[in-house]
Design an enzyme around this catalytic site. Structure first.
Site, PDB file in Angstrom:
ATOM      1  N   ASP A 170       4.481  -0.948  -8.883  1.00 21.28           N
ATOM      2  CA  ASP A 170       3.806  -1.600  -8.023  1.00 21.28           C
ATOM      3  C   ASP A 170       4.359  -1.598  -6.549  1.00 21.28           C
ATOM      4  O   ASP A 170       5.327  -2.081  -6.176  1.00 21.28           O
ATOM      5  CB  ASP A 170       3.532  -3.011  -8.328  1.00 21.28           C
ATOM      6  N   HIS A 201       0.455  -0.402  -8.050  1.00 23.06           N
ATOM      7  CA  HIS A 201      -0.654  -1.263  -7.815  1.00 23.06           C
ATOM      8  C   HIS A 201      -2.089  -1.111  -7.997  1.00 23.06           C
ATOM      9  O   HIS A 201      -2.598   0.021  -7.720  1.00 23.06           O
ATOM     10  CB  HIS A 201      -0.342  -1.927  -6.397  1.00 23.06           C
TER      11      HIS A 201
END
Length: 232
Positions: A170, A201
Site C-alpha cells: 500500500d 492500495h
C-alpha cells in the site's frame, strides 16, 4: 436501484445517504463508508451489492460538511486533486459522529432487524476502524485504511468484531505503519487481519489502477462470511 434518504446528525445537521433495500425484511443493515471520491458509482455499486446479499445497505455522504453531493472518480488528475483536497479538509471526528448517527438511524428503521455493521474503504477504512472503537456497531470491516497507525491508542475500546484487509504494498500505508498496526492488533480477541502480498492500495476498487480481481473477490468473500457470522 437505490434511493436517497436524509439523516439527522448529532449536531442538528442533515446529510443525504444512498440506500439500497434487500429483497426481504427485516434484515441486518450495513453502513458503507466512502472513499475520498464521495458517494460515487463505485460506492453505490458496493451498496447495491450488499442489498443483493440480503442486507439493508446505506452509504452516507460524509463530505456534506465540506461540499454535499461529491461524486467523482479516480480516472483523472483533476479528480484526484479534488479528492485529496476533500481528504485534507475532512474532520475525522465529525465523520465518525455522522457514521454513529447513520447507525442509529438505520437501526431504528422498521425494515432493520436491529443488527448493524459497517464496511469502509481507504479513508473509510480508517473510519471503519474508528467505528469499531467509538460506536455501537455490531461488526466492522476495514479495507486498506489510511492513518490507522495513528489511532492505535483506541484499540482497547474495540468490543465487537473487526475485520481488516491490509495491502502489503500500500503506497499510502508504509511497511513500518503496517507493522505497527499488525503488531498492536493481531492478538486482539475481536480483531481479524488478512494481508494481501503484492497488492497496492485500493486493490478491490473496480476499475481502479491497482484492482486485482482475485484478491478483491477473496476479500469480498471473507467480508460476506464475516457479516454472516456476526450479523446473521
Amino acid at each position: 436501484m437505490g434511493e436517497t434518504r436524509s439523516i439527522r446528525t448529532s449536531d442538528g445537521g442533515t446529510m443525504s445517504a444512498y440506500v439500497a433495500w434487500p429483497g426481504r425484511s427485516p434484515a441486518a443493515a450495513v453502513v458503507v463508508i466512502q472513499e475520498i471520491f464521495g458517494v460515487n458509482q463505485v460506492m453505490r455499486d458496493i451498496t447495491d451489492g450488499l442489498a443483493a446479499q440480503g442486507y439493508l445497505a446505506v452509504c452516507p455522504d460524509l463530505f456534506w460538511r465540506i461540499e454535499p453531493g461529491i461524486d467523482i472518480t479516480d480516472q483523472s488528475e483533476a479528480e484526484w486533486k479534488k479528492a485529496f483536497e476533500l481528504f485534507n479538509a475532512f474532520d475525522v471526528d465529525k465523520g465518525v459522529q455522522d457514521i454513529a448517527a447513520t447507525l442509529a438511524d438505520i437501526r431504528a428503521d422498521s425494515t432493520c432487524n436491529g443488527k448493524v455493521g459497517a464496511v469502509g474503504f481507504c479513508l473509510g477504512g480508517q473510519l471503519a476502524y474508528l467505528t469499531a472503537t467509538r460506536t455501537d456497531a455490531d461488526a466492522a470491516v476495514s479495507y486498506y485504511g489510511v492513518g490507522i497507525e495513528n489511532r492505535l491508542g483506541e484499540a482497547d475500546k474495540i468490543t465487537k468484531p473487526l475485520l481488516m484487509h491490509i495491502a502489503e504494498e500500500d503506497q499510502f500505508v508504509p511497511k513500518a505503519a503496517q507493522a505497527q498496526i499488525v503488531g498492536a492488533l493481531n492478538a486482539h480477541p475481536q480483531v481479524t487481519i488478512h494481508t494481501y502480498p503484492g497488492r497496492d492500495h485500493a486493490f478491490a476498487r473496480v476499475g481502479g489502477e491497482h484492482y486485482d480481481e482475485h484478491d478483491a473477490r477473496t476479500a469480498g468473500e471473507r467480508t460476506l462470511a464475516f457479516f454472516r457470522q456476526h450479523l446473521g
